[in-house]
Design a protein around this motif. Structure first.
Motif, mmCIF file in Angstrom:
data_model
loop_
_atom_site.group_PDB
_atom_site.id
_atom_site.type_symbol
_atom_site.label_atom_id
_atom_site.label_comp_id
_atom_site.label_asym_id
_atom_site.label_seq_id
_atom_site.Cartn_x
_atom_site.Cartn_y
_atom_site.Cartn_z
ATOM 1 N N UNK A 1 0.857 -1.194 0.000
ATOM 2 C CA UNK A 1 0.000 0.000 0.000
ATOM 3 C C UNK A 1 0.890 1.240 0.000
ATOM 4 N N UNK A 2 0.631 2.161 -0.917
ATOM 5 C CA UNK A 2 1.272 3.476 -0.890
ATOM 6 C C UNK A 2 0.167 4.524 -0.839
ATOM 7 N N UNK A 3 0.513 5.750 -0.452
ATOM 8 C CA UNK A 3 -0.534 6.761 -0.315
ATOM 9 C C UNK A 3 0.084 8.148 -0.297
ATOM 10 N N UNK A 4 -0.777 9.142 -0.383
ATOM 11 C CA UNK A 4 -0.389 10.535 -0.231
ATOM 12 C C UNK A 4 -0.790 11.050 1.144
ATOM 13 N N UNK A 5 0.004 11.939 1.682
ATOM 14 C CA UNK A 5 -0.396 12.717 2.860
ATOM 15 C C UNK A 5 0.005 14.163 2.602
ATOM 16 N N UNK A 6 -0.697 15.087 3.233
ATOM 17 C CA UNK A 6 -0.435 16.507 2.999
ATOM 18 C C UNK A 6 0.936 16.907 3.557
ATOM 19 N N UNK A 7 1.627 17.764 2.820
ATOM 20 C CA UNK A 7 2.961 18.220 3.200
ATOM 21 C C UNK A 7 3.003 19.744 3.245
ATOM 22 N N UNK A 8 4.146 20.276 3.654
ATOM 23 C CA UNK A 8 4.412 21.720 3.746
ATOM 24 C C UNK A 8 3.274 22.467 4.445
ATOM 25 N N UNK A 9 2.936 23.646 3.971
ATOM 26 C CA UNK A 9 1.960 24.472 4.686
ATOM 27 C C UNK A 9 0.569 23.843 4.697
ATOM 28 N N UNK A 10 0.287 22.959 3.759
ATOM 29 C CA UNK A 10 -1.009 22.289 3.729
ATOM 30 C C UNK A 10 -1.101 21.185 4.785
ATOM 31 N N UNK A 11 0.027 20.551 5.091
ATOM 32 C CA UNK A 11 -0.003 19.425 6.011
ATOM 33 C C UNK A 11 0.639 19.671 7.358
ATOM 34 N N UNK A 12 1.559 20.638 7.412
ATOM 35 C CA UNK A 12 2.270 20.956 8.656
ATOM 36 C C UNK A 12 2.410 22.477 8.759
ATOM 37 N N UNK A 13 1.303 23.188 8.909
ATOM 38 C CA UNK A 13 1.315 24.647 8.749
ATOM 39 C C UNK A 13 2.021 25.423 9.854
ATOM 40 N N UNK A 14 2.156 24.842 11.044
ATOM 41 C CA UNK A 14 2.673 25.602 12.190
ATOM 42 C C UNK A 14 1.893 26.916 12.312
ATOM 43 N N UNK A 15 0.598 26.760 12.478
ATOM 44 C CA UNK A 15 -0.317 27.914 12.436
ATOM 45 C C UNK A 15 -0.976 28.165 13.782
ATOM 46 N N UNK A 16 -1.072 29.442 14.198
ATOM 47 C CA UNK A 16 -1.824 29.772 15.413
ATOM 48 C C UNK A 16 -3.324 29.828 15.166
ATOM 49 N N UNK A 17 -3.716 29.696 13.897
ATOM 50 C CA UNK A 17 -5.128 29.840 13.550
ATOM 51 C C UNK A 17 -5.917 28.548 13.753
ATOM 52 N N UNK A 18 -5.232 27.438 13.986
ATOM 53 C CA UNK A 18 -5.905 26.160 14.216
ATOM 54 C C UNK A 18 -5.367 25.555 15.507
ATOM 55 N N UNK A 19 -6.101 24.647 16.139
ATOM 56 C CA UNK A 19 -5.630 24.062 17.400
ATOM 57 C C UNK A 19 -4.279 23.383 17.246
ATOM 58 N N UNK A 20 -3.467 23.440 18.290
ATOM 59 C CA UNK A 20 -2.143 22.818 18.257
ATOM 60 C C UNK A 20 -2.247 21.359 17.860
ATOM 61 N N UNK A 21 -3.237 20.651 18.391
ATOM 62 C CA UNK A 21 -3.367 19.226 18.143
ATOM 63 C C UNK A 21 -3.787 18.897 16.714
ATOM 64 N N UNK A 22 -4.062 19.916 15.906
ATOM 65 C CA UNK A 22 -4.437 19.690 14.508
ATOM 66 C C UNK A 22 -3.391 20.212 13.539
ATOM 67 N N UNK A 23 -2.236 20.609 14.044
ATOM 68 C CA UNK A 23 -1.224 21.169 13.150
ATOM 69 C C UNK A 23 -0.462 20.117 12.358
ATOM 70 N N UNK A 24 -0.291 18.921 12.915
ATOM 71 C CA UNK A 24 0.416 17.869 12.173
ATOM 72 C C UNK A 24 -0.578 17.082 11.329
ATOM 73 N N UNK A 25 -1.193 17.782 10.389
ATOM 74 C CA UNK A 25 -2.257 17.200 9.585
ATOM 75 C C UNK A 25 -1.774 16.024 8.744
ATOM 76 N N UNK A 26 -0.537 16.113 8.266
ATOM 77 C CA UNK A 26 0.003 15.016 7.469
ATOM 78 C C UNK A 26 0.062 13.714 8.244
ATOM 79 N N UNK A 27 0.358 13.798 9.534
ATOM 80 C CA UNK A 27 0.378 12.596 10.366
ATOM 81 C C UNK A 27 -1.039 12.084 10.610
#
Length: 524
Positions: free
Chosen positions: A159-185
């Motif tokens: 099985x291979x797959x895509x996960x979100x990267x860079x600002x789309x997947x790991x934005x390091x953003x204060x605009x979303x909860x800390x627990x949702x910043x590692x979206x790619x994971x």
């Protein structure tokens, strides 16, 4: 007699056509009725949607499972997620790691499955591949990750797959909860769930799943081990050149804030208004900015849910999935990251900061006698970034009472893999060999032999991670001061050894770990 000959010839033609022409195969999953194809004993299903499109209001949201009862074609590799390549090294990085470049789209959360046909009979072991790319780029759609050879030759499901990267997947953003910043994971976790729910339909055993990744993908495997317990949705992990050690808990939103201003969202940081504005910015505009000269740096944060500040401490405290691991690094992991660098002191100043006052160029040269400064830089990158962290992980795993650790160092160098002078056994050059997707038109016979040897060894671990994966490959023992009675570090494909009986040469780990005695102090 003539009729018999005609029937025999027709049967032969039918068998040949069955090997080269695709035959439709339909599988029922939570993602719908998937129409894949079988060619030469391997059924493949490509572009399987596992999450709702992460666009519009779902941009920077945790992935939402996609479910359907509809019929979907699954014969084409999906687009990559939107990529980011550091501006200073774009051409170099894209040539090495994104070649040929697949189409990109923000709507990119798809997976691919390769399975031995027919999809019936005893369930088979499964490997889930996680691509690398510094969490900034990468995709499961690259041809080098095609699972056909693995599935066909080793009788496992891939099985291979895509996960979100860079600002789309790991934005390091204060605009979303800390627990949702590692979206790619979080995307990765949804894939693990999808496999548990569906892989039996492809002939795979959900209780015999191994995670395997390279570079950032290897780090992702390690993080999955650290955030799961005894109920993990996998039973083993394979980590190629990349494990996490310690990370700062401090949050730095500077790149995201600069990005927001650059694309015209001037609302207050952390506000719902700014997030609303940013979700309306076209993905193409975002890509143009992040790949530009001021594109910013986005990556993992410590959220204590998906990623943690001290990997070794979690291992020591048994805060992990206690699964067997196979891990290692390349003889020349550092060359692609140091290409063109010649000023050792400048490199140390930029990489080590204040520590470069103690570990100055004259001191570091003593650790690597006989090498010129460019070679020393490459060796430092290899050791600090890959070899020594791998050693620390393997040592800590064993010393914490966790069994079934297999460690390697990979040294294969072939003429057609030398992408630049002095590349050596460079970072990710083993992937094509492992997947059997190396260039058959330029490969030497030794390359093909090593591919079969290496692939079989890794597949053996997938099939049973508690026994030696290859001849001469023992469970790892760090010993006392790096010395054991029996050498247990697997030196893979050094000195031209590629055959199944000799491609692994057991070595004392101290044979490659000398400078780690110094670097471990900094890494800890």
């Amino acid at each position: 007699m003539q009729r018999a000959l005609l029937l025999s010839a027709s049967f032969l033609v039918a068998r040949i056509l069955a090997q080269i022409l695709p035959v439709p195969v339909i599988v029922s999953t939570t993602s719908g009725q998937l129409v894949g194809v079988e060619v030469d004993g391997v059924a493949s299903f490509k572009g399987v949607r596992f999450a709702q499109p992460p666009v519009g209001l779902l941009r920077w949201e945790p992935p939402t499972p996609f479910t359907s009862n509809l019929l979907f074609g699954a014969t084409t590799l999906p687009p990559a997620c939107v990529q980011q390549f550091a501006f200073a090294n774009q051409a170099f990085d894209e040539n090495l790691f994104n070649n040929p470049p697949p189409p990109e789209d923000e709507d990119c959360l798809f997976l691919n499955v390769w399975a031995p046909a027919p999809l019936t009979g005893p369930l088979k072991p499964v490997v889930i591949w996680i691509f690398g790319g510094s969490f900034n780029f990468g995709t499961g759609s690259l041809p080098i990750y095609d699972g056909t050879s693995f599935a066909k030759n080793q009788d496992i499901v891939v099985v291979t797959f895509n996960y979100r990267t860079n600002v789309f997947g790991f934005p390091e953003s204060p605009d979303i909860p800390v627990q949702q910043n590692n979206l790619g994971l979080l995307d990765q976790e949804l894939v693990f769930t999808w496999v548990q729910q569906n892989i039996a339909q492809f002939g795979g055993d959900k209780d015999q799943v191994t995670l395997m990744g390279q570079s950032a993908g290897s780090g992702a495997v390690a993080l999955a081990i650290l955030r799961h317990g005894t109920d993990a949705p996998f039973r083993a992990g394979i980590m190629l050149s990349g494990v996490p050690l310690s990370s700062s808990t401090a949050l730095n939103f500077s790149s995201f804030n600069a990005f927001a201003l650059a694309v015209g969202c001037t609302e207050a940081p952390g506000s719902a208004a700014r997030l609303q504005c940013l979700r309306a910015v076209p993905a193409a505009t975002i890509r143009s900015y992040t790949n530009g000269p001021s594109g910013g740096s986005f990556g993992l944060i410590v959220d204590n849910v998906t990623a943690f500040d001290s990997a070794l401490q979690r291992i020591q405290n048994n805060q992990l999935a206690p699964v067997p691991i196979l891990l290692g690094s390349m003889q020349d992991d550092g060359t692609v990251f140091s290409y063109g660098l010649t000023d050792l002191q400048a490199f140390l100043d930029s990489s080590l900061g204040a520590a470069s006052l103690l570990l100055s160029a004259p001191v570091v040269r003593l650790l690597y006698p006989g090498l010129n400064d460019s070679e020393v830089i490459a060796a430092v990158v290899r050791d600090v970034g890959f070899r020594c962290p791998t050693k620390l992980w393997a040592d800590t795993y064993v010393q914490s009472g966790l069994p079934n650790v297999f460690r390697y160092t990979y040294g294969a160098v072939f003429p057609d893999t030398q992408v630049f002078p002095g590349a050596g056994a460079w970072h990710s050059s083993e992937v094509r060999i492992l997947f059997g997707t190396y260039n058959t038109s330029s490969a030497t016979p030794a390359e093909a032999t090593l591919s079969a040897s290496l692939q079989a060894a890794f597949a053996n671990f997938v099939k049973d991670p508690t026994v030696s994966p290859a001849q001469n490959w023992s469970q790892y023992d760090p010993g006392l001061l790096g010395i054991t009675l029996a050498p247990t570090l697997a030196a893979i494909a050094y000195n031209g050894n590629v055959d199944p009986g000799n491609f692994v040469q057991p070595e004392q780990q101290s044979s490659i770990n000398g400078p780690c005695a110094v670097w471990d102090l900094a890494l800890n």
